[in-house]
Write a protein that holds these residues in place. Structure first.
Motif, PDB file in Angstrom:
ATOM      1  N   GLU A   6       1.582  -1.283   0.183  1.00  0.00           N
ATOM      2  CA  GLU A   6      -0.030  -0.144  -0.140  1.00  0.00           C
ATOM      3  C   GLU A   6       0.798   1.223   0.187  1.00  0.00           C
ATOM      4  OE1 GLU A   6      -3.444  -0.288  -0.338  1.00  0.00           O
ATOM      5  OE2 GLU A   6      -3.751  -2.522  -0.418  1.00  0.00           O
ATOM      6  N   LYS A   7       0.135   2.075  -0.050  1.00  0.00           N
ATOM      7  CA  LYS A   7       0.913   3.090  -1.084  1.00  0.00           C
ATOM      8  C   LYS A   7       1.386   3.949   0.518  1.00  0.00           C
ATOM      9  CE  LYS A   7       1.357   8.255  -3.004  1.00  0.00           C
ATOM     10  NZ  LYS A   7       0.254   9.545  -2.847  1.00  0.00           N
ATOM     11  N   GLY A   8       0.875   3.468   1.536  1.00  0.00           N
ATOM     12  CA  GLY A   8       1.519   3.928   2.881  1.00  0.00           C
ATOM     13  C   GLY A   8       1.985   3.274   3.731  1.00  0.00           C
ATOM     14  N   ASP A   9       2.456   2.219   3.300  1.00  0.00           N
ATOM     15  CA  ASP A   9       3.111   1.010   3.945  1.00  0.00           C
ATOM     16  C   ASP A   9       4.726   1.857   4.244  1.00  0.00           C
ATOM     17  OD1 ASP A   9       1.146  -0.529   3.878  1.00  0.00           O
ATOM     18  OD2 ASP A   9       2.509  -1.948   2.429  1.00  0.00           O
ATOM     19  N   THR A  10       5.576   1.458   5.553  1.00  0.00           N
ATOM     20  CA  THR A  10       6.439   1.783   5.772  1.00  0.00           C
ATOM     21  C   THR A  10       7.336   0.616   5.181  1.00  0.00           C
ATOM     22  OG1 THR A  10       6.251   1.061   7.891  1.00  0.00           O
ATOM     23  CG2 THR A  10       5.739   3.184   7.872  1.00  0.00           C
ATOM     24  N   MET A  11       8.827   1.111   5.605  1.00  0.00           N
ATOM     25  CA  MET A  11      10.064   0.105   5.426  1.00  0.00           C
ATOM     26  C   MET A  11       9.714  -1.239   6.247  1.00  0.00           C
ATOM     27  SD  MET A  11      13.084   1.935   4.702  1.00  0.00           S
ATOM     28  CE  MET A  11      12.970   3.462   5.503  1.00  0.00           C
ATOM     29  N   GLN A  12       9.777  -0.758   7.413  1.00  0.00           N
ATOM     30  CA  GLN A  12       8.907  -1.992   8.524  1.00  0.00           C
ATOM     31  C   GLN A  12       8.119  -2.796   8.179  1.00  0.00           C
ATOM     32  OE1 GLN A  12       9.590  -0.609  12.755  1.00  0.00           O
ATOM     33  NE2 GLN A  12       8.807  -2.253  13.336  1.00  0.00           N
ATOM     34  N   ASP A  13       6.820  -1.774   7.921  1.00  0.00           N
ATOM     35  CA  ASP A  13       6.095  -2.686   7.072  1.00  0.00           C
ATOM     36  C   ASP A  13       6.169  -3.700   5.819  1.00  0.00           C
ATOM     37  OD1 ASP A  13       4.175  -1.539   8.763  1.00  0.00           O
ATOM     38  OD2 ASP A  13       4.125  -0.041   7.490  1.00  0.00           O
ATOM     39  N   LYS A  14       7.202  -3.448   4.621  1.00  0.00           N
ATOM     40  CA  LYS A  14       7.558  -3.819   3.597  1.00  0.00           C
ATOM     41  C   LYS A  14       8.360  -5.435   3.725  1.00  0.00           C
ATOM     42  CE  LYS A  14       9.184  -0.861   1.554  1.00  0.00           C
ATOM     43  NZ  LYS A  14       9.419  -0.097  -0.376  1.00  0.00           N
ATOM     44  N   LEU A  15       9.056  -4.797   5.530  1.00  0.00           N
ATOM     45  CA  LEU A  15      10.439  -6.822   5.741  1.00  0.00           C
ATOM     46  C   LEU A  15       9.511  -7.442   6.685  1.00  0.00           C
ATOM     47  CD1 LEU A  15      12.992  -3.807   7.450  1.00  0.00           C
ATOM     48  CD2 LEU A  15      13.270  -5.519   5.663  1.00  0.00           C
ATOM     49  N   ILE A  16       8.485  -6.729   7.901  1.00  0.00           N
ATOM     50  CA  ILE A  16       7.752  -7.503   8.701  1.00  0.00           C
ATOM     51  C   ILE A  16       6.607  -8.471   7.369  1.00  0.00           C
ATOM     52  CG2 ILE A  16       5.600  -7.644   9.450  1.00  0.00           C
ATOM     53  CD1 ILE A  16       6.816  -5.425  10.790  1.00  0.00           C
ATOM     54  N   ALA A  17       6.222  -7.524   6.139  1.00  0.00           N
ATOM     55  CA  ALA A  17       5.270  -8.767   5.532  1.00  0.00           C
ATOM     56  C   ALA A  17       5.723  -9.329   4.887  1.00  0.00           C
ATOM     57  CB  ALA A  17       4.450  -7.701   4.509  1.00  0.00           C
ATOM     58  N   THR A  18       6.918  -9.062   3.917  1.00  0.00           N
ATOM     59  CA  THR A  18       8.287 -10.360   3.412  1.00  0.00           C
ATOM     60  C   THR A  18       7.992 -11.445   3.406  1.00  0.00           C
ATOM     61  OG1 THR A  18       9.226  -8.919   1.986  1.00  0.00           O
ATOM     62  CG2 THR A  18       9.458 -10.643   2.091  1.00  0.00           C
ATOM     63  N   TYR A  19       8.965 -11.082   5.445  1.00  0.00           N
ATOM     64  CA  TYR A  19       9.548 -12.285   6.269  1.00  0.00           C
ATOM     65  C   TYR A  19       8.013 -13.158   6.888  1.00  0.00           C
ATOM     66  CZ  TYR A  19      11.169 -15.046   9.723  1.00  0.00           C
ATOM     67  OH  TYR A  19      11.976 -16.105  10.736  1.00  0.00           O
ATOM     68  N   ALA A  20       6.822 -12.429   6.463  1.00  0.00           N
ATOM     69  CA  ALA A  20       5.949 -13.341   7.186  1.00  0.00           C
ATOM     70  C   ALA A  20       5.388 -14.698   6.338  1.00  0.00           C
ATOM     71  CB  ALA A  20       4.561 -12.895   7.061  1.00  0.00           C
ATOM     72  N   ASN A  21       5.788 -14.049   4.780  1.00  0.00           N
ATOM     73  CA  ASN A  21       4.633 -14.817   3.480  1.00  0.00           C
ATOM     74  C   ASN A  21       6.507 -15.394   2.902  1.00  0.00           C
ATOM     75  OD1 ASN A  21       2.281 -13.530   3.227  1.00  0.00           O
ATOM     76  ND2 ASN A  21       3.530 -11.926   3.894  1.00  0.00           N
ATOM     77  N   SER A  22       7.707 -15.021   3.747  1.00  0.00           N
ATOM     78  CA  SER A  22       8.134 -16.122   2.282  1.00  0.00           C
ATOM     79  C   SER A  22       8.749 -17.316   3.374  1.00  0.00           C
ATOM     80  CB  SER A  22       9.850 -15.201   2.985  1.00  0.00           C
ATOM     81  OG  SER A  22       9.997 -15.932   4.373  1.00  0.00           O
ATOM     82  N   GLY A  23       8.144 -18.090   4.442  1.00  0.00           N
ATOM     83  CA  GLY A  23       8.463 -19.383   4.633  1.00  0.00           C
ATOM     84  C   GLY A  23       9.702 -19.560   5.646  1.00  0.00           C
TER      85      GLY A  23
END
Length: 199
Positions: A6-23
Motif C-alpha cells: 500500500e502507498k502508506g506502507d513503511t519500510m518496516q511494514d514491507k520487511l515484516i510482510a515479506t518475512y511473514a510470507n517467505s516461509g
C-alpha cells in the motif's frame, strides 16, 4: 507480477510482510556462510576470524558464489597450491589487497568508512550476534524503492535500525530477517516476479 504494498506502507511494514510470507527461506543463510568459513579455516589452517574477514573484504560487487570462489583461491594461493597463483579475482584490486592483509593478520574493518563489510564480517563470524545487519544494494533498493546510488553512514545506521525493529516485531534475530528479505529480493530481480511475498 506487481507487488501489493500500500502507498502508506513503511519500510518496516514491507520487511515484516515479506518475512511473514517467505516461509523462512534464507533464514539460515548466515549459519551456512559461517559453516563455509569454518570449513576453509579447517582446510587451510587459518583462524576462522581471518577467513570471515577475507570473505567480507572480497564481497563488494560480487555474487555469493564468486565471493566464495575468490576466498578459496586466495587461500589456495597462500598455501602455494599449484595452478592458482594467477587466479583473476572478481573484486576490486584494493579489496583483494585488503583480504591478503587480513590473511596475514594486518587488516581490519572500519565501521565508519565501510559499514557494509564491517557488519558482513561480524555476521559471518557469529550469526547469533544481534547487533550486526548487512545492508547491501539489494536491501537498499528493497527498503527504499530507489535504485542504489551509495549510502551514507547515517542512512546505513537508519536502515539497520529499521531491520532491528522489524526483527523484534516478528521475534527473530535481525540478520535472519535481513537474509530472508535479501533472498526474496534477489529472487525478484532474477525472475522478475514477486511470488506471493506481499499478498
Amino acid at each position: 507480477m506487481e507487488n501489493s504494498f500500500e502507498k502508506g506502507d513503511t519500510m518496516q511494514d514491507k520487511l515484516i510482510a515479506t518475512y511473514a510470507n517467505s516461509g523462512g527461506v534464507g533464514s539460515d543463510w548466515y549459519k551456512q556462510a559461517h559453516g563455509y568459513c569454518q570449513q576453509l579455516s579447517h582446510d587451510f589452517d587459518v583462524p576462522v576470524k581471518r577467513v570471515a574477514g577475507i570473505v567480507s573484504a572480497l564481497s563488494p560487487a560480487c555474487n555469493w558464489a564468486t565471493n566464495k570462489l575468490d576466498a578459496l583461491r586466495l587461500l589456495q594461493n597462500y598455501r602455494g597450491i599449484k595452478g592458482f597463483s594467477h587466479h583473476r579475482f572478481s573484486s576490486y584490486g584494493r579489496n583483494v589487497k585488503k583480504a591478503a592483509d587480513i590473511l596475514h593478520g594486518k587488516g581490519c574493518f572500519n565501521p565508519v568508512t565501510g559499514p557494509k563489510t564491517y557488519h558482513f564480517y561480524h555476521n559471518l563470524l557469529d550469526p547469533t550476534h544481534p547487533d550486526y545487519v548487512t545492508i547491501d544494494r539489494h536491501m537498499v533498493e528493497f527498503m527504499t524503492g530507489d535504485a542504489y546510488k551509495g549510502l551514507s553512514l547515517k542512512k546505513y545506521e537508519e536502515l539497520v535500525q529499521v531491520v532491528k525493529d522489524a526483527a523484534c516485531e516478528v521475534g527473530v534475530i535481525p540478520n535472519a530477517l535481513q537474509a530472508v528479505v535479501w533472498t526474496a529480493q534477489r529472487h525478484v530481480k532474477k525472475h522478475g516476479d514477486q511470488l506471493t511475498l506481499w499478498r
